[in-house]
Structure formats: structure tokens, C-alpha cells
Design an enzyme around this catalytic site. Structure first.
Site, PDB file in Angstrom:
ATOM      1  N   TYR A  49      -0.963  -6.509   2.398  1.00 61.74           N
ATOM      2  CA  TYR A  49       0.019  -5.666   1.726  1.00 61.74           C
ATOM      3  C   TYR A  49      -0.620  -4.976   0.529  1.00 61.74           C
ATOM      4  CZ  TYR A  49       4.437  -4.282  -0.468  1.00 61.74           C
ATOM      5  OH  TYR A  49       5.468  -3.557  -1.013  1.00 61.74           O
ATOM      6  N   PHE A 106       5.932   3.393  -1.906  1.00 64.07           N
ATOM      7  CA  PHE A 106       4.583   3.786  -1.538  1.00 64.07           C
ATOM      8  C   PHE A 106       3.826   2.491  -1.288  1.00 64.07           C
ATOM      9  CE2 PHE A 106       0.311   5.376  -1.989  1.00 64.07           C
ATOM     10  CZ  PHE A 106       0.382   6.662  -1.482  1.00 64.07           C
ATOM     11  N   GLU A 107       3.820   2.076  -0.038  1.00 59.04           N
ATOM     12  CA  GLU A 107       3.197   0.811   0.306  1.00 59.04           C
ATOM     13  C   GLU A 107       2.460   0.938   1.629  1.00 59.04           C
ATOM     14  OE1 GLU A 107       6.299  -2.127   0.833  1.00 59.04           O
ATOM     15  OE2 GLU A 107       7.216  -0.994   2.441  1.00 59.04           O
ATOM     16  N   ILE A 108       1.584  -0.004   1.859  1.00 60.48           N
ATOM     17  CA  ILE A 108       0.861  -0.080   3.115  1.00 60.48           C
ATOM     18  C   ILE A 108       0.835  -1.555   3.491  1.00 60.48           C
ATOM     19  CG2 ILE A 108      -1.397  -0.218   1.971  1.00 60.48           C
ATOM     20  CD1 ILE A 108      -2.497   1.506   4.315  1.00 60.48           C
TER      21      ILE A 108
END
Length: 148
Positions: A49, A106-108
Site C-alpha cells: 500500500y 491518491f493511493e496505490i
């Protein structure tokens, strides 16, 4: 929205062939080129994450979240990793929550984590407590006073 993003988007049939996702909101501007494949980086470096910022949560929107998390931990210690992030989320070993909130716009992430047994049990427990419906509603009904 929070319930869907927390428990269902990664189950969607169109996402099943994929392991990673990158949430990027409309009108995001990058001020530099991304010169590498972030998904390959995550896979090569065993990352699960990533996020850009953490903020202080508005406590009124989550009155029972921490007690619910603590209840889950007590009832399901087998799902708590020994190298967890409790020190990042609490200054007193988990007794209280410091309101550190991952800004998820705004995440991955690796969807295999969300699809895993531990997270699924955690989400189901949170969902069974109703907070996604009742606590998030305070965001919707909040109206700032004039002049704020």
C-alpha cells in the site's frame, strides 16, 4: 462511497484479472514524469500500500471506529501482524487512536491484500457494526456555520 471503496470495488468482476490498482482522482496534475512502472516496483519490493499524505481525522465522523477496531483485535488476534502499524496510529500501544488518517484519494495498492482472509474478516466485522452507514452520515449532515 467509503463502504464500497473499503469492501467491494476490488471484488468487481472487471478487476478480477488485476492485482494492483492506482486511485487517481479527476484533474490530478503530475509535476514530474513517472519514469518507472509503479506496479512493477511494488511487486519487486513486496509493497502492499502506498499513499501520499496522512491527515488528522475529524473525530466526530468516527465515534466508534477505534473501539470497534480494538474489539476486532481482541476477538481475532490471529489476524494481527506482529510488525503492524500500531505505533503510527497510536501513542499508547493501541489504547487510543491518534486520528492519523490515510488520505486515500491518491493511493496505490495490491488488491490481493484486500482480497485476503484477514482483511475480509476485518471489513465484514466493521460492516456488521454499521459505522459505514451511521458514522459517515455525520459528514453528510454537517453544515459549517456562516462565516466559516
Amino acid at each position: 462511497m467509503c463502504r464500497f471503496n473499503s469492501g467491494f470495488f476490488f471484488r468487481h468482476e472487471l478487476l478480477q484479472p488485476y492485482r494492483y490498482y492506482w486511485r487517481v482522482e479527476p484533474e490530478v496534475k503530475f509535476f514530474c514524469d513517472v519514469t518507472y512502472d509503479p506496479f512493477k516496483f511494488m511487486e519487486a519490493n513486496n509493497k502492499v500500500y502506498g499513499f501520499t499524505i496522512s491527515l488528522v481525522e475529524w473525530e466526530a465522523t468516527i465515534p466508534t471506529l477505534w473501539s470497534t477496531v480494538k474489539e476486532f483485535i481482541v476477538n481475532n488476534p490471529e489476524y494481527v501482524s506482529p510488525d503492524n502499524s500500531i505505533g503510527y496510529l497510536s501513542g499508547d500501544h493501541g489504547e487510543s487512536y491518534n486520528l492519523c488518517h490515510y488520505w486515500s484519494n491518491f493511493e496505490i495498492a495490491d488488491m490481493d491484500f484486500w482480497r485476503g482472509e484477514a482483511y475480509q474478516k476485518f471489513f465484514e466485522f466493521l460492516d456488521s457494526k454499521g459505522g459505514f452507514y451511521y458514522e459517515a452520515s455525520s459528514i453528510i449532515i454537517y453544515r459549517p456555520s456562516p462565516g466559516r
